[in-house]
Write a protein that holds these residues in place. Structure first.
Motif, PDB file in Angstrom:
ATOM      1  N   ILE A  10       1.018  -1.198  -0.038  1.00 54.71           N
ATOM      2  CA  ILE A  10      -0.066   0.109   0.143  1.00 54.71           C
ATOM      3  C   ILE A  10       0.909   1.335   0.188  1.00 54.71           C
ATOM      4  CG2 ILE A  10      -1.741   1.467   1.262  1.00 54.71           C
ATOM      5  CD1 ILE A  10      -2.889  -1.580   2.323  1.00 54.71           C
ATOM      6  N   ASP A  11       2.009   1.278   0.688  1.00 53.49           N
ATOM      7  CA  ASP A  11       2.932   2.398   0.990  1.00 53.49           C
ATOM      8  C   ASP A  11       3.490   2.451  -0.791  1.00 53.49           C
ATOM      9  OD1 ASP A  11       2.383   2.820   3.324  1.00 53.49           O
ATOM     10  OD2 ASP A  11       4.398   1.823   3.901  1.00 53.49           O
ATOM     11  N   HIS A  12       3.724   1.539  -1.237  1.00 49.08           N
ATOM     12  CA  HIS A  12       4.582   1.844  -2.578  1.00 49.08           C
ATOM     13  C   HIS A  12       3.215   2.180  -3.614  1.00 49.08           C
ATOM     14  CE1 HIS A  12       8.415  -0.650  -2.725  1.00 49.08           C
ATOM     15  NE2 HIS A  12       8.189   0.068  -1.431  1.00 49.08           N
ATOM     16  N   GLN A  38       2.655   7.342   5.294  1.00 45.75           N
ATOM     17  CA  GLN A  38       3.496   5.909   5.075  1.00 45.75           C
ATOM     18  C   GLN A  38       3.387   5.080   6.341  1.00 45.75           C
ATOM     19  OE1 GLN A  38       5.525   5.082   1.756  1.00 45.75           O
ATOM     20  NE2 GLN A  38       3.312   5.980   1.466  1.00 45.75           N
ATOM     21  N   SER A  39       3.619   3.937   6.358  1.00 44.62           N
ATOM     22  CA  SER A  39       3.824   3.144   7.524  1.00 44.62           C
ATOM     23  C   SER A  39       5.201   3.140   8.257  1.00 44.62           C
ATOM     24  CB  SER A  39       3.409   1.611   7.414  1.00 44.62           C
ATOM     25  OG  SER A  39       4.275   0.864   6.376  1.00 44.62           O
ATOM     26  N   SER A  40       5.376   2.800   9.168  1.00 42.47           N
ATOM     27  CA  SER A  40       6.768   2.921   9.988  1.00 42.47           C
ATOM     28  C   SER A  40       7.597   1.948   9.562  1.00 42.47           C
ATOM     29  CB  SER A  40       6.648   3.149  11.418  1.00 42.47           C
ATOM     30  OG  SER A  40       6.153   2.072  11.967  1.00 42.47           O
ATOM     31  N   HIS A  41       7.161   0.744   9.336  1.00 39.68           N
ATOM     32  CA  HIS A  41       8.179  -0.255   8.977  1.00 39.68           C
ATOM     33  C   HIS A  41       9.152  -0.151   7.872  1.00 39.68           C
ATOM     34  CE1 HIS A  41       5.975  -1.708   5.783  1.00 39.68           C
ATOM     35  NE2 HIS A  41       5.591  -2.999   5.939  1.00 39.68           N
ATOM     36  N   ASP A  42       8.675   0.707   6.775  1.00 38.58           N
ATOM     37  CA  ASP A  42       9.671   1.034   5.825  1.00 38.58           C
ATOM     38  C   ASP A  42      10.966   1.706   6.128  1.00 38.58           C
ATOM     39  OD1 ASP A  42       7.906  -0.142   3.949  1.00 38.58           O
ATOM     40  OD2 ASP A  42       6.699   1.916   3.523  1.00 38.58           O
ATOM     41  N   VAL A  43      11.044   2.223   7.222  1.00 40.08           N
ATOM     42  CA  VAL A  43      12.308   2.882   7.650  1.00 40.08           C
ATOM     43  C   VAL A  43      13.504   2.062   7.818  1.00 40.08           C
ATOM     44  CG1 VAL A  43      11.036   5.022   8.642  1.00 40.08           C
ATOM     45  CG2 VAL A  43      11.781   3.022  10.100  1.00 40.08           C
ATOM     46  N   VAL A  44      13.085   0.796   8.068  1.00 41.26           N
ATOM     47  CA  VAL A  44      14.185  -0.301   8.109  1.00 41.26           C
ATOM     48  C   VAL A  44      14.390  -1.237   7.017  1.00 41.26           C
ATOM     49  CG1 VAL A  44      13.763  -0.350  10.646  1.00 41.26           C
ATOM     50  CG2 VAL A  44      12.701  -2.062   9.055  1.00 41.26           C
ATOM     51  N   ASN A  45      13.832  -0.587   5.840  1.00 43.98           N
ATOM     52  CA  ASN A  45      14.072  -1.226   4.637  1.00 43.98           C
ATOM     53  C   ASN A  45      14.937  -0.208   3.627  1.00 43.98           C
ATOM     54  OD1 ASN A  45      14.046  -2.173   1.730  1.00 43.98           O
ATOM     55  ND2 ASN A  45      11.492  -2.607   2.060  1.00 43.98           N
ATOM     56  N   ASP A  46      16.185  -0.758   3.533  1.00 45.79           N
ATOM     57  CA  ASP A  46      17.211  -0.136   2.992  1.00 45.79           C
ATOM     58  C   ASP A  46      16.963  -0.005   1.349  1.00 45.79           C
ATOM     59  OD1 ASP A  46      18.658   0.528   5.228  1.00 45.79           O
ATOM     60  OD2 ASP A  46      20.022  -1.133   4.783  1.00 45.79           O
ATOM     61  N   TYR A  70       4.944  10.243   8.596  1.00 44.34           N
ATOM     62  CA  TYR A  70       5.189   8.790   9.345  1.00 44.34           C
ATOM     63  C   TYR A  70       4.451   9.332  10.985  1.00 44.34           C
ATOM     64  CZ  TYR A  70       8.214   7.522   5.974  1.00 44.34           C
ATOM     65  OH  TYR A  70       8.779   7.269   4.397  1.00 44.34           O
ATOM     66  N   ASN A  71       3.915   8.303  11.549  1.00 44.23           N
ATOM     67  CA  ASN A  71       3.462   8.540  12.787  1.00 44.23           C
ATOM     68  C   ASN A  71       4.623   8.414  13.932  1.00 44.23           C
ATOM     69  OD1 ASN A  71       2.383   7.692  15.618  1.00 44.23           O
ATOM     70  ND2 ASN A  71       0.530   7.858  14.589  1.00 44.23           N
ATOM     71  N   LEU A  72       4.688   9.447  14.672  1.00 43.89           N
ATOM     72  CA  LEU A  72       5.931   9.585  15.610  1.00 43.89           C
ATOM     73  C   LEU A  72       6.081   8.350  16.634  1.00 43.89           C
ATOM     74  CD1 LEU A  72       8.440  10.989  16.562  1.00 43.89           C
ATOM     75  CD2 LEU A  72       6.734  12.262  18.297  1.00 43.89           C
ATOM     76  N   ASN A  73       4.722   7.955  16.899  1.00 49.35           N
ATOM     77  CA  ASN A  73       4.892   6.844  17.851  1.00 49.35           C
ATOM     78  C   ASN A  73       5.307   5.519  17.405  1.00 49.35           C
ATOM     79  OD1 ASN A  73       3.805   8.496  20.200  1.00 49.35           O
ATOM     80  ND2 ASN A  73       1.650   8.444  19.154  1.00 49.35           N
ATOM     81  N   GLU A  74       4.959   5.300  16.078  1.00 50.08           N
ATOM     82  CA  GLU A  74       5.339   3.984  15.564  1.00 50.08           C
ATOM     83  C   GLU A  74       6.898   4.120  15.420  1.00 50.08           C
ATOM     84  OE1 GLU A  74       2.938   3.262  12.072  1.00 50.08           O
ATOM     85  OE2 GLU A  74       1.134   3.334  13.420  1.00 50.08           O
ATOM     86  N   LEU A  75       7.545   5.242  15.375  1.00 47.85           N
ATOM     87  CA  LEU A  75       9.047   5.139  14.753  1.00 47.85           C
ATOM     88  C   LEU A  75      10.005   5.038  16.170  1.00 47.85           C
ATOM     89  CD1 LEU A  75       8.979   8.269  12.455  1.00 47.85           C
ATOM     90  CD2 LEU A  75       9.158   5.816  11.904  1.00 47.85           C
ATOM     91  N   THR A  76       9.450   5.105  17.450  1.00 43.75           N
ATOM     92  CA  THR A  76      10.224   5.174  18.489  1.00 43.75           C
ATOM     93  C   THR A  76      11.222   4.027  18.689  1.00 43.75           C
ATOM     94  OG1 THR A  76       8.426   4.306  19.905  1.00 43.75           O
ATOM     95  CG2 THR A  76       8.696   6.673  19.823  1.00 43.75           C
TER      96      THR A  76
END
Length: 190
Positions: A10-12, A38-46, A70-76
Motif C-alpha cells: 500500500i505504501d508503494h 506511510q507506515s513506519s516499518h519501511d524505515v528499516v528497509n534499505d 510517518y506516525n511519531l509513536n510508531e518510529l520510537t
C-alpha cells in the motif's frame, strides 16, 4: 493492511500514485504538494529509498513536491534507522512529516535529532490553552519545522491560536475528499 501484511504494498502504491499525480500537474504547468502517509516499518528497509529514486528518475523528477508522513509513536523503536532513512529521502528533495506530534519535551528532542520538515499536531492538543499552543509553535519554528493542524472538519471547534499561527491547516472543511485534485484553494477562506 497490517493483518494481511499489505502495508508495504500500500505504501508503494500510494507513493507511485503521488508521483504520477505530481508529474501530471507539472506536465500541465501547475504545481501541487502531496502529503502521503506511510507506515513506519519501511524505515528499516534499505531498498525503499532506491526504489523511490528509480520512480522519480523514470519521470525525470525530483521529490520536491512530495511529503512522506510517518506516525511519531510508531518510529520510537527505530529512531536511528528513521534518521538514516529520512536523510536519504531528503537528499532526493522529499520532505518528511511526523504525525500525532505531542507537546512533550522528549518529542521535541526527537524532532531535533530527526531533522524533519513538518509536524502534524496531535488531535489531543487542538483545544489546549494558548500558552501551550504558542510554546509548541515557537519550539517547532526554532527547529525550522512547519506546523500542520490536520483533520479539521469544523474550524469553530479548534483554538483560534492554532488556526492563526500554524503554517498549514488541513481538513474536510476546505475541500471534501474526492477522486480529483482540482479544488481552487485561492477561493477558500477560513
Amino acid at each position: 493492511a497490517r493483518k494481511y501484511d499489505l502495508q508495504h504494498d500500500i505504501d508503494h502504491w500510494a507513493v507511485e500514485q503521488a508521483v504520477n499525480s505530481i508529474h501530471e500537474l507539472t506536465r500541465k504547468g501547475k504545481q501541487g504538494t502531496l502529503f502521503v502517509a506511510q507506515s513506519s516499518h519501511d524505515v528499516v528497509n534499505d531498498a525503499d529509498p532506491e526504489w523511490i529514486r528509480a520512480i522519480l528518475r523514470a519521470k525525470q523528477m525530483v521529490g520536491t513536491n512530495l511529503v512522506l508522513g510517518y506516525n511519531l509513536n510508531e518510529l520510537t523503536s527505530n529512531i536511528q534507522s528513521s534518521k538514516n532513512y529520512f536523510s536519504k529521502l531528503q537528499d532526493m528533495g522529499i520532505k518528511i512529516c511526523l504525525s500525532d506530534f505531542p507537546a512533550k519535551k522528549v518529542a521535541f528532542k526527537l524532532l531535533q535529532f530527526l531533522k524533519v520538515d513538518y509536524v502534524k499536531v496531535s488531535n489531543k492538543l487542538l483545544e489546549t490553552d494558548n500558552s501551550v499552543i504558542n510554546s509548541f509553535i515557537n519550539q517547532a519554528h526554532r527547529l525550522r519545522v512547519s506546523v500542520i493542524v490536520a483533520d479539521i472538519s469544523d474550524p469553530r471547534y479548534v483554538n483560534l491560536h492554532w488556526t492563526s499561527n500554524a503554517d498549514l491547516i488541513q481538513g474536510d472543511f476546505i475541500s471534501p475528499p474526492s477522486e480529483t485534485m482540482n479544488f481552487n484553494f485561492s477561493q477558500a477562506a477560513l
